[in-house]
Scaffold this motif. Structure first.
Motif, mmCIF file in Angstrom:
data_model
loop_
_atom_site.group_PDB
_atom_site.id
_atom_site.type_symbol
_atom_site.label_atom_id
_atom_site.label_comp_id
_atom_site.label_asym_id
_atom_site.label_seq_id
_atom_site.Cartn_x
_atom_site.Cartn_y
_atom_site.Cartn_z
ATOM 1 N N VAL A 1 0.825 -1.207 0.000
ATOM 2 C CA VAL A 1 0.000 0.000 0.000
ATOM 3 C C VAL A 1 0.859 1.257 0.000
ATOM 4 O O VAL A 1 0.517 2.256 -0.656
ATOM 5 C CB VAL A 1 -1.009 -0.003 1.178
ATOM 6 C CG1 VAL A 1 -0.329 0.214 2.523
ATOM 7 C CG2 VAL A 1 -2.096 1.052 0.946
ATOM 8 N N VAL A 2 1.986 1.225 0.690
ATOM 9 C CA VAL A 2 2.876 2.394 0.667
ATOM 10 C C VAL A 2 3.520 2.538 -0.706
ATOM 11 O O VAL A 2 3.693 3.659 -1.217
ATOM 12 C CB VAL A 2 3.936 2.293 1.790
ATOM 13 C CG1 VAL A 2 4.994 3.385 1.638
ATOM 14 C CG2 VAL A 2 3.265 2.403 3.153
ATOM 15 N N LYS A 3 3.845 1.420 -1.320
ATOM 16 C CA LYS A 3 4.388 1.468 -2.681
ATOM 17 C C LYS A 3 3.374 2.107 -3.637
ATOM 18 O O LYS A 3 3.730 2.919 -4.500
ATOM 19 C CB LYS A 3 4.745 0.056 -3.136
ATOM 20 C CG LYS A 3 5.593 -0.008 -4.396
ATOM 21 C CD LYS A 3 5.798 -1.456 -4.847
ATOM 22 C CE LYS A 3 6.403 -2.301 -3.736
ATOM 23 N NZ LYS A 3 6.588 -3.719 -4.167
ATOM 24 N N ALA A 4 2.106 1.743 -3.490
ATOM 25 C CA ALA A 4 1.061 2.286 -4.357
ATOM 26 C C ALA A 4 0.893 3.793 -4.176
ATOM 27 O O ALA A 4 0.537 4.498 -5.122
ATOM 28 C CB ALA A 4 -0.263 1.578 -4.084
ATOM 29 N N ASP A 5 1.156 4.290 -2.960
ATOM 30 C CA ASP A 5 0.941 5.711 -2.666
ATOM 31 C C ASP A 5 2.239 6.441 -2.327
ATOM 32 O O ASP A 5 2.238 7.420 -1.569
ATOM 33 C CB ASP A 5 -0.054 5.854 -1.518
ATOM 34 C CG ASP A 5 -1.489 5.658 -1.976
ATOM 35 O OD1 ASP A 5 -1.735 5.746 -3.194
ATOM 36 O OD2 ASP A 5 -2.367 5.415 -1.129
ATOM 37 N N ALA A 6 3.337 5.994 -2.922
ATOM 38 C CA ALA A 6 4.648 6.582 -2.614
ATOM 39 C C ALA A 6 4.705 8.072 -2.923
ATOM 40 O O ALA A 6 5.431 8.828 -2.265
ATOM 41 C CB ALA A 6 5.743 5.839 -3.376
ATOM 42 N N ARG A 7 3.939 8.524 -3.920
ATOM 43 C CA ARG A 7 3.999 9.939 -4.294
ATOM 44 C C ARG A 7 3.470 10.851 -3.187
ATOM 45 O O ARG A 7 3.725 12.061 -3.182
ATOM 46 C CB ARG A 7 3.207 10.178 -5.578
ATOM 47 C CG ARG A 7 1.691 10.112 -5.431
ATOM 48 C CD ARG A 7 0.970 10.212 -6.766
ATOM 49 N NE ARG A 7 -0.482 10.283 -6.599
ATOM 50 C CZ ARG A 7 -1.182 11.417 -6.586
ATOM 51 N NH1 ARG A 7 -0.556 12.584 -6.741
ATOM 52 N NH2 ARG A 7 -2.490 11.403 -6.434
ATOM 53 N N TRP A 8 2.751 10.281 -2.225
ATOM 54 C CA TRP A 8 2.186 11.061 -1.129
ATOM 55 C C TRP A 8 3.179 11.333 0.001
ATOM 56 O O TRP A 8 2.874 12.087 0.927
ATOM 57 C CB TRP A 8 0.978 10.336 -0.545
ATOM 58 C CG TRP A 8 -0.243 10.394 -1.398
ATOM 59 C CD1 TRP A 8 -0.545 9.620 -2.494
ATOM 60 C CD2 TRP A 8 -1.359 11.278 -1.237
ATOM 61 N NE1 TRP A 8 -1.770 9.967 -3.009
ATOM 62 C CE2 TRP A 8 -2.297 10.985 -2.257
ATOM 63 C CE3 TRP A 8 -1.662 12.286 -0.323
ATOM 64 C CZ2 TRP A 8 -3.502 11.656 -2.383
ATOM 65 C CZ3 TRP A 8 -2.875 12.955 -0.441
ATOM 66 C CH2 TRP A 8 -3.769 12.648 -1.469
ATOM 67 N N ILE A 9 4.334 10.699 -0.026
ATOM 68 C CA ILE A 9 5.267 10.829 1.099
ATOM 69 C C ILE A 9 6.027 12.145 0.968
ATOM 70 O O ILE A 9 6.821 12.331 0.048
ATOM 71 C CB ILE A 9 6.254 9.654 1.141
ATOM 72 C CG1 ILE A 9 5.490 8.331 1.172
ATOM 73 C CG2 ILE A 9 7.178 9.770 2.354
ATOM 74 C CD1 ILE A 9 6.373 7.106 1.114
ATOM 75 N N PRO A 10 5.814 13.085 1.886
ATOM 76 C CA PRO A 10 6.511 14.367 1.808
ATOM 77 C C PRO A 10 7.956 14.226 2.263
ATOM 78 O O PRO A 10 8.320 13.272 2.962
ATOM 79 C CB PRO A 10 5.713 15.259 2.772
ATOM 80 C CG PRO A 10 5.145 14.296 3.773
ATOM 81 C CD PRO A 10 4.903 13.010 3.038
ATOM 82 N N ASN A 11 8.800 15.175 1.869
ATOM 83 C CA ASN A 11 10.203 15.105 2.310
ATOM 84 C C ASN A 11 10.656 16.363 3.042
ATOM 85 O O ASN A 11 11.833 16.501 3.349
ATOM 86 C CB ASN A 11 11.132 14.813 1.122
ATOM 87 C CG ASN A 11 10.993 15.836 0.014
ATOM 88 O OD1 ASN A 11 10.373 16.885 0.196
ATOM 89 N ND2 ASN A 11 11.566 15.541 -1.152
ATOM 90 N N GLU A 12 9.752 17.291 3.307
ATOM 91 C CA GLU A 12 10.117 18.490 4.058
ATOM 92 C C GLU A 12 10.406 18.146 5.522
ATOM 93 O O GLU A 12 9.942 17.123 6.030
ATOM 94 C CB GLU A 12 8.984 19.526 3.981
ATOM 95 C CG GLU A 12 8.863 20.226 2.639
ATOM 96 C CD GLU A 12 8.227 19.352 1.572
ATOM 97 O OE1 GLU A 12 8.231 19.757 0.394
ATOM 98 O OE2 GLU A 12 7.734 18.270 1.929
#
Length: 354
Positions: free
Chosen positions: A118-129
């Motif tokens: 599930v994290v792989k599917a939504d990886a674009r949502w992970i912020p890096n700030e």
């Protein structure tokens, strides 16, 4: 273990602004869901678009409170690598809580595979700030439809994701804490050591009243209103001149993942960490003597939250002049540095996304 069926959304959401995420305000495109029944075992494991869950009105979660959850995080490190912080700890704690709540816990393999997919599917949502991450909420509920007080024979396990910033509006700054002497969060033999939804329901009234008075959280005491247990959604530590004290796990205190990591880190530094019973009377007396140098809460959501002020019996007690303490600052930098890959991980706390 059943295979995971993956159905990706055809209508991905717009990403929220990362400079004003707050905590738990946004949810990603997908979720992981798996079901259990006594005759089928675990089945229908799926990644599917985020949305409502189909539950019968008679499901035991609604009537008998069979629900517990975990809180954990994923991070995007400086090199772009996505990692989890101690995910095995959360599966083990969920399994222990499930036994107390009479629910079937997802085995480690299913828990970890669902988490990674599930994290792989939504990886674009992970912020890096700075001070941002992907909060992960694995949840376990009883779903059998019946009216009669007994454990559910059917269980649903699901994982939802939320990009988050700081848990408190104050950010990583000292917070004001209200000592609660009327309401109880938990009692010996109850659910205090379990991350059950019922614990949070019982805490809402006191937390609401404390916030109306200008306090960020509640310091929970035991049934005698003396022994210190937790601070709201966190475990608590007190830094004295000669020792660092956190309440011993007594069956009504949650074994927090960040608490566990902080204890390990303090022992690694050869600092005098002690797990024992500590009373509010002792804290106030030692504060009056100038022996209390700082205090802080620990939890997945906030990581470390310094306590700048403690209200007890009609008086506000300043701790460390209301400022963030040296140890709080150091521990926060080390934990978050390990999480973000900026510092080495001698404890094997980090698990890369597969």
């Amino acid at each position: 273990m059943t295979d995971i069926q993956i159905t990706l959304t055809k209508e991905p959401k717009a990403l929220p602004p990362t400079d004003n995420l707050g905590f738990g305000n946004y949810f990603t495109d997908h979720m992981f869901v798996a079901k259990y029944s006594e005759d089928k075992g675990w089945y229908e494991a799926k990644i599917l678009p985020y949305g409502p869950l189909p539950l019968d009105p008679g499901a035991s979660v609604f009537h008998y409170g069979q629900a517990l959850f975990e809180g954990m995080k994923a991070f995007r490190q400086a090199d772009g690598k996505i990692v989890f912080f101690r995910p095995e700890f959360n599966q083990v704690r969920m399994a222990q809580g499930a036994e107390r709540m009479c629910l079937e816990a997802p085995p480690m393999e299913l828990f970890m595979k669902g988490l990674h997919e599930v994290v792989k599917a939504d990886a674009r949502w992970i912020p890096n700030e700075p001070n941002t991450s992907l909060y992960i909420r694995p949840t376990l509920i009883g779903t059998e439809s019946f009216l009669g007080v007994r454990p559910s024979r059917e269980t649903m396990f699901f994982i939802m994701l939320s990009p988050v910033g700081s848990y408190y509006a104050e950010g990583v700054k000292p917070v004001k804490i209200w000592t609660e002497e009327k309401y109880l969060r938990a009692a010996p033999g109850g659910l205090g050591a379990v991350k059950a939804g019922a614990n949070y329901a019982s805490s809402l009234k006191a937390a609401l009243e404390a916030k109306k008075k200008g306090y960020a959280q509640v310091l929970w005491l035991d049934v005698e209103h003396q022994g210190i247990e937790e601070v709201g959604t966190m475990n608590v530590f007190f830094v004295f001149n000669n020792e660092i004290v956190t309440p011993a796990l007594n069956g009504s205190i949650l074994n927090g993942g960040t608490r566990d990591a902080i204890v390990e880190l303090l022992k690694h530094k050869n600092l005098p960490i002690v797990e024992r019973k500590i009373t509010i009377t002792e804290v106030v007396e030692r504060l009056q003597k100038g022996e209390l140098r700082e205090a802080f809460g620990t939890g997945t959501a906030a990581v470390i939250s310094p306590i700048g002020e403690l209200h007890y019996r009609d008086k506000d007690w300043k701790i460390n002049g209301g400022q963030t303490g040296e140890l709080s600052t150091q521990l926060y930098k080390e934990i978050t540095g390990i999480q973000r890959g900026e510092l080495p991980d001698p404890f094997n706390w980090i698990t890369p996304l597969k």
